[in-house]
Design an enzyme around this catalytic site. Structure first.
Site, PDB file in Angstrom:
ATOM      1  CB  CYS A   2      -0.870   0.010   1.252  1.00 31.77           C
ATOM      2  SG  CYS A   2      -1.788  -1.498   1.490  1.00 31.77           S
ATOM      3  CD1 TRP A  79      -1.478  -5.404  -2.718  1.00 32.33           C
ATOM      4  CD2 TRP A  79      -2.384  -4.523  -4.544  1.00 32.33           C
ATOM      5  NE1 TRP A  79      -1.496  -6.366  -3.683  1.00 32.33           N
ATOM      6  CE2 TRP A  79      -2.051  -5.867  -4.798  1.00 32.33           C
ATOM      7  CE3 TRP A  79      -2.951  -3.774  -5.554  1.00 32.33           C
ATOM      8  CZ2 TRP A  79      -2.290  -6.467  -6.023  1.00 32.33           C
ATOM      9  CZ3 TRP A  79      -3.187  -4.374  -6.765  1.00 32.33           C
ATOM     10  CH2 TRP A  79      -2.856  -5.703  -6.982  1.00 32.33           C
ATOM     11  CG  ASN A 105       2.759  -0.872   3.041  1.00 32.85           C
ATOM     12  OD1 ASN A 105       2.239  -1.868   2.559  1.00 32.85           O
ATOM     13  ND2 ASN A 105       3.946  -0.415   2.658  1.00 32.85           N
ATOM     14  CE  LYS A 490       6.330 -12.014 -19.342  1.00 30.38           C
ATOM     15  NZ  LYS A 490       5.492 -13.017 -18.844  1.00 30.38           N
ATOM     16  CG  HIS A 509       9.113 -35.714 -32.913  1.00 33.51           C
ATOM     17  ND1 HIS A 509       9.292 -37.017 -33.312  1.00 33.51           N
ATOM     18  CD2 HIS A 509       9.582 -35.640 -31.636  1.00 33.51           C
ATOM     19  CE1 HIS A 509       9.832 -37.721 -32.318  1.00 33.51           C
ATOM     20  NE2 HIS A 509      10.018 -36.911 -31.304  1.00 33.51           N
TER      21      HIS A 509
END
Ligand code: AGP
Length: 613
Positions: A2, A79, A105, A490, A509
């Site tokens: 937070c 948060w 927090n 990514k 393959h």
């Protein structure tokens, strides 16, 4: 994670607090609030949603006397970790009929036992949060000395905190404290601005001190007095902040992605915190709401997700089979929802989602529920739709992930899935000894990740060889196959290089037909099952002139000799190497994209959360 802001001084507190919250909104943005001291009482304003909602709800604080006369205040942007994002769960939390107000927090691990103790003393709790317990604990000790009350309270707390606290009976006093969560104190002319990081301070002052763990600072106007929990005065160095405001929000990193990559040791610590019983060699996953007795009844672990979350799920599948000798299956959520899948009451379904809002994963949750399976979410955003609809689960506690390319969410998802596999295994044939070994290996992940982060410059050097690439292959076997998938995802997302991942055995393959000097191969060849075979596959690639970058175990000369370039990572079991090797590939893709001048945090065509089909 937070954001906290606090102010003590001669100016009106509200404008400074609200501007600070806007600066810290990247730290958490699901609800916000301020508390200002009007001389004899504290006024609290809090709202669900973004800081803008709070500002709208407060009205004209620039001219309103009740705001203009308040020169002391605390503020918070949330948060959520415990309790969904609602107005009552937003901070500041009051206690003692509004005598105390507090913002926090961090995570209070023993909040349940503290809460029951305080309820027995008659304290009434309004919210579902762990943080409110702190406000009541301070109030329970308050006897005219806020410092004494806060230090007594903090001595009872297990967990992490960054705190700011005010009291109606002490109009000039602001207390801030830290253990594990950052607090920086900006020193001004007859005023002090406190925040979770410098981005909320540097528009006021560039002179600051950083609190250490177990520090409490008494702030009165421009005076700051730092002490231990036992009131022993301590000196903290004065620092000069020379970052631009934009850099400050990124913690001095060029991009949120790089910042989030470097946050991983701490994020993983938060993700596994309080979830390992090392002595019993098992995991504590209370959010599942299932007893070991109930867990042994499941015959299959079914994992659904999309993108990076799906790749993490694949590691979970391997781990549950390896650890628990239990059937594990991973399903692309979009496929799962349309395929009329065979699912039933003997299935434990885990839906993985960083955002908790991905439409296909949400639909898969609903399909599994309708088919009678028990569904749990593995989600980062507290209170998100998937979390609410699953109704049970495990929160990731990785903190907000701003960059579209998911990094810390993946490594935290894998770390937690290893805990799930451990829990299921201990309910089956895994011995306590083996459980203890695996627990210790999981606890060791943050330190190993730190070792890889220290190779950032070396990885950036290797990345220079791939800036002009148009295509790449990623290969790996066993646990390294999902790592190859994640590495390829990514580099596709942020550098726009066409990359494909294969199980190394699959090359022969068909895909091997594409190999030549213009198709570099990234090979995951960490020491462990399948490494020798992968070295063989690498030699087949080089026989077709394909240049090879190997991610290898430190000091592995045989693997090194087989490659054109290497990134060395610390030795560890393969299930742990899924995290360690991925961090190396995150940095690799970051530097390739940076050198290609790509917009790393907001790549073209992508969204952080795909809320449509
Ligand atoms: C990963 O970097 C991407 N942002 C994307 O693949 C993402 O993992 C996917 O959209 C799933 O998102 P979720 O975890 O929020 O459900």
């Amino acid at each position: 994670m937070c954001g906290i802001v606090a102010y003590a001084g001669v100016r009106a507190a509200s404008p400074i607090l609200l501007q600070g919250l806007r600066k810290l909104e990247y730290r958490g943005y699901d609800s916000a609030g301020i508390a200002v001291h009007r001389g004899s009482a504290i006024d609290i304003y809090k709202q669900e949603g973004k800081v803008a909602n709070l500002v709208d709800s407060i009205g004209d604080y620039q001219t309103d006397p009740s705001h203009q006369e308040a020169h002391l205040g605390i503020a918070h942007t949330r948060w959520a970790t415990h309790g969904p994002p609602t107005q009552v769960n937003a901070h500041p939390h009051p206690a003692g009929d509004g005598r105390i107000a507090l913002v926090h927090n961090g995570i209070i691990e023993n909040y349940r036992s503290l809460k029951s103790k305080l309820e027995a003393q008659g304290h009434i709790f309004l919210s579902d949060t762990d943080s409110e317990v702190l406000a009541h604990l301070v109030d329970s000790y308050y006897d005219g000395d806020l410092f004494a009350a806060l230090s007594a309270a903090l001595k009872e707390v297990n967990g992490t905190y960054g705190i700011a606290c005010i009291c109606a009976d002490e109009p000039g006093t602001l207390l801030v404290a830290r253990r594990g969560s950052p607090i920086v104190i900006g020193l001004g002319e007859n005023e002090t601005i406190v925040a979770s990081d410098a981005s909320a301070i540097i528009s006021h002052t560039r002179q600051a001190i950083y609190l250490d763990d177990n520090d409490i600072a008494i702030v009165e106007g421009g005076k700051v007095d730092v002490r231990t929990l036992d009131a022993v005065p301590v000196q903290r160095d004065l620092a000069s902040i020379d970052w631009s405001e934009d850099a400050a929000e990124k913690g001095g990193y060029d991009h949120y992605m790089l910042k989030e990559i470097f946050e991983q040791p701490e994020a993983i610590r938060n993700a596994i915190r309080g979830r390992i019983d090392e002595d019993r060699g098992t995991a504590i996953l209370s959010g599942l709401g299932l007893s070991p007795r109930e867990l042994v009844d499941f015959q299959r672990l079914l994992i659904v997700g999309c993108g990076t979350s799906l790749n993490a799920g694949l590691v979970g599948e391997y781990a549950v089979e390896n650890f628990a000798a239990m059937l594990g299956e991973v399903e692309q959520a979009a496929e799962f929802r349309y395929r009329n899948p065979i699912v039933g009451s003997k299935d434990l379904v885990i839906a993985i989602s960083q955002s908790g809002e991905t439409a296909d994963t949400l639909a898969a949750v609903r399909e599994a529920i309708d088919k009678g399976a028990l569904v749990a979410g593995l989600v980062n955003v507290v209170g998100s739709t998937i979390a609410r609809e699953a109704g049970r689960g495990i929160y990731l506690h990785a903190g907000p992930e701003i960059s579209v390319a998911s990094t810390k969410a993946f490594t935290c998802q894998v770390s937690v899935l290893l805990l799930v596999a451990l829990k299921l295994a201990r309910g089956r044939r895994m011995s306590r000894e083996d459980g203890v070994k695996i627990s210790r290996n999981i606890l060791g992940i943050p330190a190993l990740v730190q070792t890889v982060l220290e190779k950032n410059d070396a990885i950036a050097e290797v990345a220079k060889n791939f800036v002009e690439c148009a295509h790449m292959f990623y290969i790996g076997r066993g646990y390294m196959y999902p790592v190859a998938l994640e590495g390829a995802l990514k580099i596709k997302e942020i550098s726009y290089i066409h990359a494909e991942a294969y199980n190394a055995a699959e090359l022969k393959h068909g895909p091997i037909a594409l190999l030549d000097e213009n198709m570099p191969v990234v090979a995951l060849m960490n020491r462990g099952p399948g490494k020798e075979k992968t070295v063989g596959n690498v030699e087949e690639c080089r026989a077709r002139k394909a240049p090879v970058l190997g991610v290898i175990t430190e000091g592995d000369q045989e693997a090194k000799a087989a490659c054109d370039w290497v990134i060395e990572v610390p030795d560890c079991p393969h299930y742990i190497a899924t995290v360690v090797a991925t961090v190396a590939l995150q940095l690799f893709s970051y530097h390739v994209a940076r050198l290609r001048g790509c917009s790393i945090d907001q790549p073209r065509n992508l969204a952080k959360s795909v809320t449509v089909e």
